[in-house]
Design an enzyme around this catalytic site. Structure first.
Site, PDB file in Angstrom:
ATOM      1  N   ALA A  25      -6.450  11.327 -11.362  1.00  0.00           N
ATOM      2  CA  ALA A  25      -5.586  10.702 -12.235  1.00  0.00           C
ATOM      3  C   ALA A  25      -4.685  10.205 -11.569  1.00  0.00           C
ATOM      4  CB  ALA A  25      -5.182  11.632 -13.357  1.00  0.00           C
ATOM      5  N   THR A  44       0.854  -1.232  -0.034  1.00  0.00           N
ATOM      6  CA  THR A  44      -0.016  -0.080  -0.059  1.00  0.00           C
ATOM      7  C   THR A  44       1.012   1.191   0.122  1.00  0.00           C
ATOM      8  OG1 THR A  44      -1.975   1.003   0.995  1.00  0.00           O
ATOM      9  CG2 THR A  44      -0.307  -0.040   2.564  1.00  0.00           C
ATOM     10  N   TYR A  79     -13.255   4.432   0.916  1.00  0.00           N
ATOM     11  CA  TYR A  79     -14.015   3.752   1.874  1.00  0.00           C
ATOM     12  C   TYR A  79     -13.926   4.248   3.242  1.00  0.00           C
ATOM     13  CZ  TYR A  79      -9.762   1.302   2.207  1.00  0.00           C
ATOM     14  OH  TYR A  79      -8.417   0.808   2.597  1.00  0.00           O
ATOM     15  N   LYS A 126       3.754   1.044  -3.704  1.00  0.00           N
ATOM     16  CA  LYS A 126       3.429   0.460  -4.740  1.00  0.00           C
ATOM     17  C   LYS A 126       4.267   0.657  -6.170  1.00  0.00           C
ATOM     18  CE  LYS A 126      -1.733  -0.170  -3.680  1.00  0.00           C
ATOM     19  NZ  LYS A 126      -2.997  -0.130  -4.203  1.00  0.00           N
ATOM     20  N   ASP A 172      -5.897  -4.048  -8.253  1.00  0.00           N
ATOM     21  CA  ASP A 172      -6.945  -3.230  -7.970  1.00  0.00           C
ATOM     22  C   ASP A 172      -7.840  -3.166  -9.049  1.00  0.00           C
ATOM     23  OD1 ASP A 172      -5.457  -2.735  -5.497  1.00  0.00           O
ATOM     24  OD2 ASP A 172      -4.467  -0.973  -6.364  1.00  0.00           O
TER      25      ASP A 172
HETATM   26  N1  LIG Z   1     -11.023   1.070  -2.629  1.00  0.00           N
HETATM   27  C1  LIG Z   1      -9.808   0.760  -2.903  1.00  0.00           C
HETATM   28  O1  LIG Z   1      -9.241  -0.280  -2.994  1.00  0.00           O
HETATM   29  C2  LIG Z   1      -8.779   1.895  -3.164  1.00  0.00           C
HETATM   30  C3  LIG Z   1      -7.769   1.704  -4.013  1.00  0.00           C
HETATM   31  C4  LIG Z   1      -6.939   2.751  -4.240  1.00  0.00           C
HETATM   32  C5  LIG Z   1      -6.957   3.915  -3.747  1.00  0.00           C
HETATM   33  N2  LIG Z   1      -8.174   4.062  -2.970  1.00  0.00           N
HETATM   34  C6  LIG Z   1      -8.409   5.644  -2.404  1.00  0.00           C
HETATM   35  O2  LIG Z   1      -8.531   6.417  -3.812  1.00  0.00           O
HETATM   36  C7  LIG Z   1      -8.113   7.712  -3.322  1.00  0.00           C
HETATM   37  C8  LIG Z   1      -7.122   8.216  -4.140  1.00  0.00           C
HETATM   38  O3  LIG Z   1      -5.779   7.356  -3.878  1.00  0.00           O
HETATM   39  P1  LIG Z   1      -4.606   7.372  -4.961  1.00  0.00           P
HETATM   40  O4  LIG Z   1      -3.622   6.482  -4.652  1.00  0.00           O
HETATM   41  O5  LIG Z   1      -4.902   7.105  -6.505  1.00  0.00           O
HETATM   42  O6  LIG Z   1      -3.874   8.617  -4.588  1.00  0.00           O
HETATM   43  P2  LIG Z   1      -2.962   9.614  -5.462  1.00  0.00           P
HETATM   44  O7  LIG Z   1      -2.194   8.893  -6.557  1.00  0.00           O
HETATM   45  O8  LIG Z   1      -2.240  10.397  -4.474  1.00  0.00           O
HETATM   46  O9  LIG Z   1      -4.078  10.471  -6.396  1.00  0.00           O
HETATM   47  C9  LIG Z   1      -4.766  11.586  -5.870  1.00  0.00           C
HETATM   48  C10 LIG Z   1      -5.677  12.203  -6.758  1.00  0.00           C
HETATM   49  O10 LIG Z   1      -6.484  13.080  -5.952  1.00  0.00           O
HETATM   50  C11 LIG Z   1      -6.455  14.511  -6.683  1.00  0.00           C
HETATM   51  N3  LIG Z   1      -6.522  15.582  -5.786  1.00  0.00           N
HETATM   52  C12 LIG Z   1      -5.863  15.483  -4.535  1.00  0.00           C
HETATM   53  N4  LIG Z   1      -6.166  16.667  -3.826  1.00  0.00           N
HETATM   54  C13 LIG Z   1      -7.017  17.366  -4.745  1.00  0.00           C
HETATM   55  C14 LIG Z   1      -7.599  18.716  -4.692  1.00  0.00           C
HETATM   56  N5  LIG Z   1      -7.538  19.353  -3.638  1.00  0.00           N
HETATM   57  N6  LIG Z   1      -8.297  18.932  -5.545  1.00  0.00           N
HETATM   58  C15 LIG Z   1      -8.686  18.015  -6.464  1.00  0.00           C
HETATM   59  N7  LIG Z   1      -7.908  16.829  -6.839  1.00  0.00           N
HETATM   60  C16 LIG Z   1      -7.167  16.460  -5.903  1.00  0.00           C
HETATM   61  C17 LIG Z   1      -5.154  14.295  -7.369  1.00  0.00           C
HETATM   62  O11 LIG Z   1      -5.008  15.280  -8.429  1.00  0.00           O
HETATM   63  P3  LIG Z   1      -3.606  15.855  -8.700  1.00  0.00           P
HETATM   64  O12 LIG Z   1      -2.898  14.875  -9.574  1.00  0.00           O
HETATM   65  O13 LIG Z   1      -4.029  17.597  -9.458  1.00  0.00           O
HETATM   66  O14 LIG Z   1      -2.638  15.849  -7.647  1.00  0.00           O
HETATM   67  C18 LIG Z   1      -4.969  13.034  -7.745  1.00  0.00           C
HETATM   68  O15 LIG Z   1      -5.823  12.770  -9.135  1.00  0.00           O
HETATM   69  C19 LIG Z   1      -7.807   7.566  -1.891  1.00  0.00           C
HETATM   70  O16 LIG Z   1      -8.914   7.907  -0.942  1.00  0.00           O
HETATM   71  C20 LIG Z   1      -7.536   6.076  -1.683  1.00  0.00           C
HETATM   72  O17 LIG Z   1      -7.456   5.552  -0.318  1.00  0.00           O
HETATM   73  C21 LIG Z   1      -9.132   3.085  -2.902  1.00  0.00           C
END
Ligand SMILES: NC(=O)c1ccc[n+]([C@@H]2O[C@H](COP(=O)([O-])OP(=O)(O)OC[C@H]3O[C@@H](n4cnc5c(N)ncnc54)[C@H](OP(=O)(O)O)[C@@H]3O)[C@@H](O)[C@H]2O)c1
Length: 266
Positions: free
Chosen positions: A118, A50, A208, A54, A91
């Site tokens: 993204a 995690t 979640y 990753k 995932d």
């Molecule tokens: N259910 C599951 O199994 C699962 C699996 C993976 C992730 N998740 C969840 O998905 C979420 C994202 O995880 P991730 O690993 O993809 O994170 P990540 O790679 O850090 O990506 C974060 C995303 O959120 C955007 N963001 C952050 N702050 C923002 C703001 N103030 N306004 C608009 N956009 C914003 C970022 O945009 P920028 O590119 O502009 O920074 C990017 O698109 C988390 O809550 C995580 O727990 C869940």
């Protein structure tokens, strides 16, 4: 250390009648290589990865499959019989498996899809939607370059759109997925107007914690069926078990209920 994965996997050890255990290991980035190399001598069948491991783990394991290369991250490591480490990403299977279990009539080609965000989660979601035959994916991100990079790498039906077009991007979609961290516990809410979202559209979130994000609450109150993020976590588990133990446990209502109660803190 806050992961709910041990609860889930240990439920399956019981369900499958297997002796074993799934433990959370808090590893600092500088210790990741040594920790992964220690899996085999310690007798582990594998592990999940995690945040923030990753991507880094990709350069440490001995083999990474094409899916993980495409998504750009590994979520699951398998210790093979010869002691070598194999990395893959489940995932996307979690996201698609959850959609199919909760909305059996769902089809990726039912209409355009809007994906908000993204990051790493988005890459898995976009990959899964493409595998399922989505014909049009509107990918909106605060940092446009990251959406453009995914569109270029993945090709096909993905079109990158700037952040200020996120509200209009919902026009005529069949599915909208929030993959940003906005709406997560401790973060501000996702700023997305749903006026243009067709009444028949399915809103989904991969967050979640909380179990229902403010985005999904807003959609539910507007009359939409919704899909939460917990199921994505649940459904990436069985493919990992297939690789680790050659059995596929099931995502039962009892398991979902236990996870929900644990996350809700009851
Ligand atoms: N259910 C599951 O199994 C699962 C699996 C993976 C992730 N998740 C969840 O998905 C979420 C994202 O995880 P991730 O690993 O993809 O994170 P990540 O790679 O850090 O990506 C974060 C995303 O959120 C955007 N963001 C952050 N702050 C923002 C703001 N103030 N306004 C608009 N956009 C914003 C970022 O945009 P920028 O590119 O502009 O920074 C990017 O698109 C988390 O809550 C995580 O727990 C869940």
């Amino acid at each position: 250390m806050h992961s709910r994965s041990p609860l889930m996997h240990n439920y399956w050890f019981e369900q499958q009648g297997l002796t074993g255990t799934y433990v959370p290991l808090a590893i600092e980035p500088e210790g990741l290589a040594a920790a992964l190399r220690a899996l085999q001598p310690l007798g582990f069948a594998g592990c999940n990865l995690t945040i923030p491991h990753k991507q880094d783990a990709m350069a440490i394991v001995d083999e990474v499959d094409d899916v993980a290369k495409r998504i750009g991250a590994i979520s699951c490591v398998v210790v093979r019989d010869d002691g070598s480490l194999f990395g893959t990403n489940n995932d996307w299977l979690g996201f698609i498996g959850n959609l199919k279990q909760t909305q059996p009539d769902w089809r990726a080609d039912a209409g355009p899809v809007a994906v908000i965000g993204a990051g790493g989660g988005s890459r898995a979601v976009c990959y899964g939607l493409m595998q399922e035959g989505a014909k049009e994916i509107r990918l909106v991100n605060r940092t446009l370059e990251k959406a453009e990079a995914i569109a270029e790498e993945f090709g096909g039906p993905i079109r990158a759109l700037p952040w200020d077009e996120r509200h209009d991007a919902l026009d005529g979609v069949a599915l909208v997925v929030n993959t940003t961290s906005q709406g997560m516990v401790g973060q501000s809410e996702l700023d997305l107007h749903l006026d243009r979202l067709p009444k028949t559209a399915l809103p989904a979130d991969i967050i979640y914690t909380p179990l229902e994000s403010p985005f999904l609450t807003q959609a539910r109150e507007r009359g939409h069926a919704t899909v939460g993020g917990l199921g994505m976590l649940l459904h990436q588990g069985p493919p990992a078990w297939k690789l680790w133990f050659d059995v596929e446990p099931t995502v039962t209502e009892e398991l979902r209920d236990r996870m929900e109660r644990s996350i809700a803190g009851t």
